[in-house]
Design a protein around this motif. Structure first.
Motif, PDB file in Angstrom:
ATOM      1  N   PRO A 196     -16.262 -18.867  64.157  1.00 28.76           N
ATOM      2  CA  PRO A 196     -16.120 -18.646  62.559  1.00 28.76           C
ATOM      3  C   PRO A 196     -17.033 -17.806  62.062  1.00 28.76           C
ATOM      4  N   TYR A 197     -18.380 -17.510  62.808  1.00 26.33           N
ATOM      5  CA  TYR A 197     -19.226 -16.521  62.247  1.00 26.33           C
ATOM      6  C   TYR A 197     -18.534 -15.174  62.663  1.00 26.33           C
ATOM      7  N   CYS A 198     -17.713 -14.998  63.568  1.00 21.54           N
ATOM      8  CA  CYS A 198     -17.172 -13.705  63.842  1.00 21.54           C
ATOM      9  C   CYS A 198     -16.049 -13.427  62.604  1.00 21.54           C
ATOM     10  N   ALA A 199     -15.358 -14.276  62.379  1.00 26.89           N
ATOM     11  CA  ALA A 199     -14.400 -14.209  61.031  1.00 26.89           C
ATOM     12  C   ALA A 199     -15.061 -13.931  60.070  1.00 26.89           C
ATOM     13  N   ASN A 200     -16.203 -14.656  59.793  1.00 26.69           N
ATOM     14  CA  ASN A 200     -16.909 -14.314  58.466  1.00 26.69           C
ATOM     15  C   ASN A 200     -17.372 -12.799  58.671  1.00 26.69           C
ATOM     16  N   PHE A 201     -17.880 -12.533  59.805  1.00 26.19           N
ATOM     17  CA  PHE A 201     -18.264 -11.185  59.583  1.00 26.19           C
ATOM     18  C   PHE A 201     -17.369 -10.243  59.424  1.00 26.19           C
TER      19      PHE A 201
END
Length: 265
Positions: A113-118
């Protein structure tokens, strides 16, 4: 994100998972509406995805991509090299790796989810930088959030699908990357073949999941091994000219990536 825990990788999610909605006025062009329509069609046919996804209009999609122009291919037919990554141009297509004053390497896992957010936070800046002749943007898909013996997890199958698109239809790399990342919560319940069915309905042409795993599974393993060789403990992992860049705590400043690149140039 991940951390090493003895002989296994321990997954750490935020207390409140981060899944973004589109900002007002987000771009929604090219292949994306077709992808979302195909995904909604799968939900209506099989009840696989929740009602929220099947009722989601394309304009509300949590994705921002540039217009995709068909027919863009690698000049000279250079093979994909896990040590270099996937160079992406300002049209969101795979391009040739070139030497540039600034090289940005981004390691990303489709289950993260952090990758999607970034990627959602910096999508416009990434495309702006990819259009700059002084910058080479290189994407590194990895699978670190599935067990090493699990070839059916979303992280692994989405990564292999992404590499198949890069190899066979490089003009769609950025559109498919966005689709897989930002709809990850809804895609978890689908098999690889069901995701492929939706992509094929949108105009991408992909073989069955078993064929993709045979074609791209070993290559994804090489991308993942290259990531581990960096010594990184989690994703997204961002390097600017070989130096790790940490965007800091969320919410991330909108102009921080551009400023970091300007400082490196």
């Amino acid at each position: 994100r991940t951390r090493e825990g003895g002989s296994r990788v321990v997954v750490e999610y935020p207390s409140e998972p981060v899944f973004l909605n589109a900002a007002p006025g987000a771009r929604n062009a090219g292949l994306l509406p077709k992808l979302l329509a195909a995904l909604a069609g799968l939900a209506l046919l099989g009840g696989i995805i929740g009602v929220a996804m099947s009722n989601r209009a394309p304009a509300a999609a949590p994705v921002r991509i540039p217009d995709i122009q068909p027919g863009i291919a690698l000049e000279g037919g250079n093979p994909i090299n896990p040590a270099i990554g996937l160079p992406i141009d300002g049209n969101g297509a795979l391009t040739d790796a070139v030497e540039a004053p600034v090289i940005i390497d981004i390691y990303s896992d489709f289950s993260c989810p952090y990758c999607a957010n970034f990627e959602a936070t910096y999508a416009d800046q990434l495309m702006q930088l990819a259009s700059d002749p002084n910058v080479s943007l290189r994407w590194h898909p990895v699978s670190v959030l599935d067990r090493t013996d699990d070839r059916t997890g979303f992280s692994t199958q989405a990564g292999a699908i992404f590499l198949e698109v890069a190899a066979s239809q490089p003009q769609y790399v950025w559109a498919v990357n966005d689709f897989l990342l930002h709809n990850q919560q809804d895609l978890y319940g689908l098999s690889g073949d069901q995701i492929i069915e939706g992509l094929n309905q949108s105009g991408v042409s992909l073989p069955p999941m078993d064929t993709i795993m045979a074609n791209q599974g070993p290559l994804l393993d090489q991308f993942t091994a290259t990531f581990h060789q960096t010594g990184a403990s989690g994703v997204p992992y961002i390097l600017i000219n070989g130096q790790q860049w940490n965007p800091g705590s969320q919410p991330w400043p909108n102009n921080s990536l551009l400023q970091a690149v300007a400082n490196a140039n």
